[in-house]
Scaffold this motif. Structure first.
Motif, short mmCIF file in Angstrom:
data_model
loop_
_atom_site.label_atom_id
_atom_site.label_comp_id
_atom_site.label_asym_id
_atom_site.label_seq_id
_atom_site.Cartn_x
_atom_site.Cartn_y
_atom_site.Cartn_z
N ASP A 135 0.82 -1.22 0.00
CA ASP A 135 0.00 0.00 0.00
C ASP A 135 0.86 1.27 0.00
O ASP A 135 0.45 2.29 -0.56
N ASN A 136 2.04 1.20 0.62
CA ASN A 136 2.94 2.36 0.62
C ASN A 136 3.55 2.61 -0.76
O ASN A 136 3.98 3.71 -1.06
N ILE A 137 3.62 1.57 -1.57
CA ILE A 137 4.15 1.71 -2.93
C ILE A 137 3.04 2.12 -3.89
O ILE A 137 3.16 3.10 -4.62
N TYR A 138 1.94 1.37 -3.86
CA TYR A 138 0.83 1.59 -4.79
C TYR A 138 -0.36 0.78 -4.30
O TYR A 138 -0.22 -0.43 -4.05
N GLU A 139 -1.49 1.42 -4.14
CA GLU A 139 -2.67 0.70 -3.65
C GLU A 139 -3.26 -0.17 -4.75
O GLU A 139 -3.73 0.32 -5.76
N LEU A 140 -3.20 -1.45 -4.51
CA LEU A 140 -3.69 -2.44 -5.45
C LEU A 140 -5.12 -2.84 -5.10
O LEU A 140 -5.48 -2.85 -3.92
N PRO A 141 -5.91 -3.25 -6.12
CA PRO A 141 -7.20 -3.87 -5.80
C PRO A 141 -6.95 -5.17 -5.00
O PRO A 141 -5.87 -5.76 -5.08
N LYS A 142 -7.93 -5.57 -4.28
CA LYS A 142 -7.82 -6.73 -3.39
C LYS A 142 -7.27 -7.97 -4.10
O LYS A 142 -6.39 -8.66 -3.59
N GLU A 143 -7.78 -8.27 -5.30
CA GLU A 143 -7.37 -9.48 -6.02
C GLU A 143 -5.90 -9.42 -6.43
O GLU A 143 -5.17 -10.41 -6.32
N SER A 144 -5.47 -8.25 -6.89
CA SER A 144 -4.07 -8.09 -7.30
C SER A 144 -3.14 -8.18 -6.10
O SER A 144 -2.07 -8.79 -6.17
N LYS A 145 -3.56 -7.57 -5.00
CA LYS A 145 -2.76 -7.64 -3.78
C LYS A 145 -2.63 -9.08 -3.31
O LYS A 145 -1.56 -9.52 -2.91
N GLN A 146 -3.71 -9.83 -3.42
CA GLN A 146 -3.67 -11.24 -3.01
C GLN A 146 -2.72 -12.04 -3.91
O GLN A 146 -2.01 -12.93 -3.44
N THR A 147 -2.70 -11.71 -5.18
CA THR A 147 -1.79 -12.39 -6.11
C THR A 147 -0.33 -12.20 -5.67
O THR A 147 0.45 -13.16 -5.64
N ILE A 148 0.02 -10.97 -5.29
CA ILE A 148 1.38 -10.70 -4.82
C ILE A 148 1.63 -11.45 -3.51
O ILE A 148 2.69 -12.07 -3.32
N GLN A 149 0.68 -11.42 -2.61
CA GLN A 149 0.85 -12.12 -1.34
C GLN A 149 1.01 -13.62 -1.54
O GLN A 149 1.75 -14.27 -0.81
N ASP A 150 0.35 -14.15 -2.56
CA ASP A 150 0.44 -15.59 -2.84
C ASP A 150 1.82 -16.01 -3.35
O ASP A 150 2.24 -17.15 -3.14
N ILE A 151 2.54 -15.11 -4.03
CA ILE A 151 3.86 -15.48 -4.56
C ILE A 151 5.00 -15.07 -3.62
O ILE A 151 6.14 -15.44 -3.85
N ALA A 152 4.68 -14.32 -2.58
CA ALA A 152 5.70 -13.89 -1.62
C ALA A 152 5.98 -15.01 -0.63
O ALA A 152 5.07 -15.70 -0.17
N ILE A 153 7.24 -15.17 -0.31
CA ILE A 153 7.67 -16.19 0.65
C ILE A 153 8.35 -15.45 1.82
O ILE A 153 9.23 -14.62 1.60
#
Length: 186
Positions: free
Chosen positions: A8-26
């Motif tokens: 969110d500090n970089i760029y506010e993403l829609p919920k689905e896009s944010k979840q996509t990033i969270q899913d690939i983060a380890i």
């Protein structure tokens, strides 16, 4: 700091896009002193600092030159890898035990092509990194040492409790003796 807060500090993403990033983060943990990124190597990952402090440095004739510190919420990546797919020029050292979020460039690039919101996140990330570099250059080239110290103290006050003074002096482009003198004047 949560990954959601960092994004969110970089760029506010829609919920689905944010979840996509969270899913690939380890989530990863590394000890103090670990070299996360090495100069002259290709690194295909970027990191966000959940907890900890890091520094970027390069070797020079006079020794190590520290040119960046990152704390909670900061992005760690080699822009040369990220933008040009070339080997990095910097080393990233963990100054304390760190907890990080790791994202693979290849996975991220796949989503840049399929999700405009994630592509915009990548653009905003690159823009913010460019502005940080510009500010560092202007500060280092135009301000006297005392003003560089005051700017660092104002912008990242906790560094002085978390980072060895030799790295702070290197970052400011001064000797440890000069740093001690400036600190005594305060």
């Amino acid at each position: 700091m949560t990954l959601e807060q960092i994004l969110d500090n970089i760029y506010e993403l829609p919920k689905e896009s944010k979840q996509t990033i969270q899913d690939i983060a380890i989530e990863k943990s590394f000890p103090k002193g670990h070299i996360l990124l090495q100069a002259d190597k290709f690194e295909n990952k970027l990191y966000f600092i959940k907890k900890g402090v890091v520094r970027a440095f390069s070797y020079h004739d006079q020794g190590e030159i520290t040119f960046w510190f990152g704390e909670e919420g900061a992005t760690i990546l080699s822009m040369q890898n990220y933008v040009e797919n070339k080997k990095s020029y910097e080393n990233i050292e963990l100054l304390v035990d760190c907890e990080l979020y790791e994202i693979n460039f290849d996975k991220l690039n796949t989503f840049y092509l399929s999700d405009i919101h994630i592509a915009n996140l990548g653009r905003k990330l690159a823009e913010k990194e460019l502005l940080k570099v510009e500010r560092r250059i202007i500060t280092r080239d135009l301000l006297p040492a005392k003003e560089r110290y005051e700017a660092l103290l104002s912008n990242q006050p906790t560094l002085f409790q978390r980072v060895p003074l030799k790295h702070i002096a290197s970052y400011l482009g001064i000797t440890q003796v000069s740093l001690s003198r400036i600190r005594k004047e305060k």
